[in-house]
Design an enzyme around this catalytic site. Structure first.
Site, PDB file in Angstrom:
ATOM      1  N   TYR A   1       0.509  -1.153  -0.113  1.00 56.46           N
ATOM      2  CA  TYR A   1       0.411  -0.164   0.028  1.00 56.46           C
ATOM      3  C   TYR A   1       0.723   1.501  -0.281  1.00 56.46           C
ATOM      4  CZ  TYR A   1      -2.575   4.230   1.843  1.00 56.46           C
ATOM      5  OH  TYR A   1      -3.617   5.476   2.211  1.00 56.46           O
TER       6      TYR A   1
ATOM      7  N   LYS B   1       1.749   4.007  -3.133  1.00 57.19           N
ATOM      8  CA  LYS B   1       1.061   5.472  -3.025  1.00 57.19           C
ATOM      9  C   LYS B   1       2.802   6.307  -3.604  1.00 57.19           C
ATOM     10  CE  LYS B   1      -2.028   6.832  -1.557  1.00 57.19           C
ATOM     11  NZ  LYS B   1      -3.100   7.088  -2.570  1.00 57.19           N
TER      12      LYS B   1
END
Length: 500
Positions: free
Chosen positions: A238, A242
């Protein structure tokens, strides 16, 4: 200088919002419609096959939620006309390269003409996501939103919601600064997004060639994401994807002003539209759920570490304040002067809370308000064992669960696989707990605090501006009494909206 009126700013704006069915996006949309129903237009991008499906998703997954109860009571019969006039659901997908997957070309051209501000909140926030999915949404999706924004004739700003934890496991004071393209957290050379795309394509091709099942492909792609993230210094897929999304935006934005919002761990609403609304399991809440239901007898984490949490409505208000302030500043600046502006939205500097307090809140709340189990009896909770290091946790798991599991394996073999189902279920649960502990480890032992100087500047502007709007668009974490918030707002909200 003072913060310009946010209400006046919103009144004349046309805003494209991606990821409109997400937790934060729903609160963002609700706040605009309730505080400023005279917003010019909200285009809400949702993953859907067509306009009818998009409209159904908007109603079923956004407007019909309890979150919109206050707005429904306020508007009454006028809500339908407000939505019809001010809100346009858009079927699309930011992982699609061309026009965000929007097939209605008339609608695409309308957005190109009308949109003032693009707010990108579309993302997968699953720490353990498949690498191909996370890369296409969190990294390449951000680029697709940027490309679309550049085609909008009136767009003055792209506001991108990232996460503070793109910082990885770094300790100390973490500054509000952008990441340069290819900048690995551990200094490792060779971080290249095009190469990451090829790595994904090659691995998928290999798996398909050997006839891997969908489950095997999912497991392999999850493992690949963790492997690639850790190679360059990030703890999970994640935050790695990002961070790469931020790199692409900063590198390719050109003259389009870019504002990046980096919230920390987002929790339930503090005040509006009412206290305690939450959807889905946030990071720290998985601990509360397991503990309250009697399935978690221990806590993993450094009791002395600061856990940075921030209620969702403060994040949304900070986003709107940043939009208004930076839009005004951009219009005053000479062309080409725009720099990427980063905002950490959290509490670790202004109003810190230590991890040990979360344990106390859990014990006191569920002792006073025990969860009722399936047998109709209240679940009793104890103080619980605290493991202040991963090594102590692994030793506990080994002696308490892994060794007995090996014993069961021998018995199962001796009895000709009679206990196979029991053995497989226990092994799956133990492996799941260990994997989750390893994924959440960086946040449970986190040693950093997030500098919020840009947020503080916004606070100063707000205090110099319209005092009435400070109450409408509050975003100062110092207003929160954590004891009261967790005991009377957050945990009760979680029990109501998540435990069910």
């Amino acid at each position: 200088m003072e913060l310009p009126s946010i209400l006046q700013f919103l009144e004349s704006r046309t805003i494209l919002v991606t990821g409109a069915t997400g937790f934060l996006a729903k609160i963002f949309v609700e706040k605009i419609l309730r505080a400023q129903p005279n917003v010019k237009k909200l285009y809400l991008l949702l993953r859907a096959a067509d306009a009818k499906s998009a409209s159904q998703r908007l109603h079923n997954e956004v407007i019909s939620k309890d979150l919109f109860r206050v707005l429904r009571e306020k508007m009454g019969a006028n809500l339908s006309s407000l939505l019809a006039e001010r809100v346009t659901p858009v079927a699309g997908d930011i992982s699609a390269n061309e026009n965000l997957g929007v097939k209605d070309l008339n609608l695409v051209e309308e957005m190109w003409r009308e949109v003032d501000i693009v707010v990108n909140m579309a993302a997968t926030t699953n720490f353990d996501e498949r690498y191909d999915v996370a890369l296409h949404l969190n990294t390449l999706g951000a680029k697709h939103v940027l490309d679309f924004s550049k085609k909008c004739a009136k767009t003055k700003m792209l506001l991108h919601v990232s996460t503070a934890y793109v910082s990885g496991e770094r300790g100390g004071l973490i500054l509000e600064k952008p990441y340069r393209m290819g900048e690995a957290l551990n200094g490792a050379p060779g971080l290249d997004i095009d190469i990451e795309k090829k790595v994904v394509e090659t691995r998928l091709s290999e798996l398909q060639q050997v006839g891997a099942t969908e489950g095997e492909i999912t497991t392999a792609m999850k493992d690949l994401g963790i492997q690639r993230a850790r190679k360059y210094g990030w703890p999970n897929t994640y935050v790695f994807t990002k961070a790469m999304g931020e790199m692409l935006l900063g590198d390719l934005k050109g003259n389009l002003p870019l504002v990046v919002i980096r919230p920390t761990i987002i929790t339930s609403t503090f005040k509006e539209p009412f206290p305690g609304w939450i959807e889905g399991v946030r990071t720290v809440d998985s601990l509360y759920i397991g503990y309250g239901k009697g399935k978690l007898a221990c806590f993993l984490g450094d009791p002395g570490s600061i856990i940075d949490v921030i209620p969702a409505d403060l994040v949304v208000n900070a986003m709107m304040a940043a939009m208004a302030a930076d839009y005004y500043a951009i219009n005053q600046a000479a062309a080409g002067d725009e720099e990427t502006i980063i905002y950490h939205v959290g509490s670790s500097v202004a109003n810190p809370i230590r991890f040990t307090k979360l344990q106390d809140y859990a014990f006191h709340y569920f002792t006073k308000h025990p969860w009722i189990g399936k047998d109709g009896k209240p679940v009793k909770v104890g103080k619980g064992t605290v493991f202040s290091s991963m090594d102590s946790f692994r030793r506990y798991m080994a002696f308490r669960y892994v060794l007995p599991l090996k014993g069961l394996q021998l018995v199962n073999t001796a009895f000709c696989q009679y206990f196979q189902k029991m053995y497989m279920d226990l092994r799956r649960k133990i492996n799941f707990v260990i994997r989750m502990a390893e994924i959440y480890q960086p946040y449970l032992f986190f040693k950093g605090i997030y500098d919020d100087i840009n947020m503080e500047k916004l606070q100063i502007l707000a205090r110099n501006g319209d005092n009435a709007e400070i109450d409408v668009f509050y975003f100062d974490p110092k207003i929160i009494n954590w004891d009261d918030y967790f005991m009377n707002t957050h945990i009760p909200g979680m029990v109501k909206y998540v435990f069910k």
